[in-house]
Design an enzyme around this catalytic site. Structure first.
Site, short mmCIF file in Angstrom:
data_model
loop_
_atom_site.label_atom_id
_atom_site.label_comp_id
_atom_site.label_asym_id
_atom_site.label_seq_id
_atom_site.Cartn_x
_atom_site.Cartn_y
_atom_site.Cartn_z
N ASP B 66 0.84 -1.20 0.00
CA ASP B 66 0.00 0.00 0.00
C ASP B 66 0.88 1.25 0.00
O ASP B 66 0.64 2.20 -0.75
CB ASP B 66 -0.90 -0.04 1.24
CG ASP B 66 -1.62 1.27 1.49
OD1 ASP B 66 -2.60 1.53 0.79
OD2 ASP B 66 -1.18 2.03 2.38
N GLU B 134 -2.14 -5.60 -3.39
CA GLU B 134 -1.23 -4.79 -2.57
C GLU B 134 -0.08 -5.64 -2.03
O GLU B 134 1.08 -5.20 -2.04
CB GLU B 134 -1.99 -4.16 -1.40
CG GLU B 134 -2.87 -3.01 -1.82
CD GLU B 134 -3.56 -2.33 -0.64
OE1 GLU B 134 -3.74 -1.10 -0.68
OE2 GLU B 134 -3.94 -3.04 0.32
#
Lengths: 246, 246
Positions: B66, B134
């Protein structure tokens, strides 16, 4: 780096030269495109625009720097705390990049000295320090790439400020740990200022910690309290086996 | 890359070989430490732990990915939109890395095929697709560093999905732009599926756009609607001068 400096020196004005040298000292490496760093310290009140009418100020660089700072700290914590889950990592990062902490970092580097603004600098609130710290990180990314951002953040954020034990709330103050230990062990301790000066417009205190009249650690910081804490931390790590009861 | 593959080939099992090849195809470059990618697809229900008792699952990598995704997109937008201020850049980035968008990306790459879990995969909600997208980015960072994260995100996020004009809300659908133009110019348009197959467990539609019986653009995607939109976008850019009334 020497080559870069040489090429650069040829065309720079004396004013550029001072800016270059001061920025280089802060970064720990040579900047390449000095104009990016100027932008990092240009406040919107300057009303500058480029040839396409886009305004020139540090706010876009702040966005970029914030993202790079978050990524570098994420990478650091990931390696440093293999036991921490996602929630732990998120919490630790937000402690490190807190507004308060960024303001402190910007203040310690005295970044405000570079700000170009139509508003007098003393009119700004505390957040200006953290904002230009972020924009400086953004400038480093643009100028030299991610790996140099990492180097800078390692040197200026992680090494001097990031102490996982303290961030976890396990250690509130190294000074109090040292004092506690000395009292328990019936040792005499003494903190004294051995140096108090100003370099580049920034005041620096040198503090010495002695135990039983032997100098154990020294440290310099922008306040007496910080220098004492730093010296205590150094002493703590040196004596860790003795003081740590775990 | 060839060398890496050679070294790796020596010791790998046939199962590793398939995983390596599929991951390499998705990344666009060779992975080095395959175990990192396995971790990126290990769900917490597997209850795996390392030798120190730390749990092994993709959640920590998700945190890392992320952060890297946000940094890479920040860097991209900074360069792409010199006219955008901090607020604009922040808004655009959150559109690009929205939960919905990440889920779509993970789904299109069919990342769910790799998931190791004690919970049946069809019990997971939609977010699992974005989460492992992610964690895959996190794995790339650990395995090959920031620059490879950038390459992957460029190839898998920016090129196929990021369209500034559409994100700004200026263009809702390229298909409707094409149809509008054809109607205005009294041209005949026709979309047809020329290909419909499944590769690596993923269904792909090939769509062709013809105007006045001449093939103008082709595109492949995981749904007919997406493929039509992609073909329309290609046609739009090819005919931009004619269609753009600005």
């Amino acid at each position: 780096m020497r080559l870069i400096r040489k090429i650069f020196t040829k065309s720079r004005s004396p004013e550029d030269g001072i800016f270059f040298d001061t920025i280089e000292k802060i970064l720990g490496f040579a900047p390449i495109t000095l104009d990016i760093y100027r932008k990092a310290f240009t406040h919107r009140s300057s009303n500058k625009t480029d040839e396409n009418g886009n305004s020139i100020n540090y706010e876009r660089l702040e966005f970029l720097g914030d993202a790079m700072l978050s990524a570098v700290i994420a990478g650091y914590l990931f390696g440093k705390a293999p036991y921490g889950d996602e929630g732990y990592l998120t919490k630790m990062r937000s402690k490190i990049v807190s507004r308060e902490h960024l303001n402190e970092l910007g203040k310690d580097l005295n970044l405000i000295q570079f700000i170009e603004s139509k508003v007098p600098v003393h009119h700004f609130g505390d957040n200006i320090h953290g904002n230009v710290f972020e924009s400086l990180v953004g400038a480093i990314y643009l100028d030299r790439g991610y790996v140099y951002c990492e180097k800078f953040i390692q040197k200026r954020v992680i090494v001097p400020y990031v102490d996982i034990a303290r961030l976890e709330g396990k250690v509130i103050s190294y000074k109090s740990l040292v004092i506690e230990w000395c009292q328990k062990e019936k040792r005499l301790f003494h903190y004294d200022i051995f140096d108090d000066n100003g370099i580049d417009g920034q005041r620096l205190f040198g503090v010495r910690l002695s135990i039983d009249d032997k100098v154990i650690a020294k440290a310099r910081a922008t306040s007496k309290k910080k220098a004492e804490e730093k010296a205590s931390q150094r002493a703590y790590f040196a004596f860790q086996e003795k003081m740590d009861k775990k």
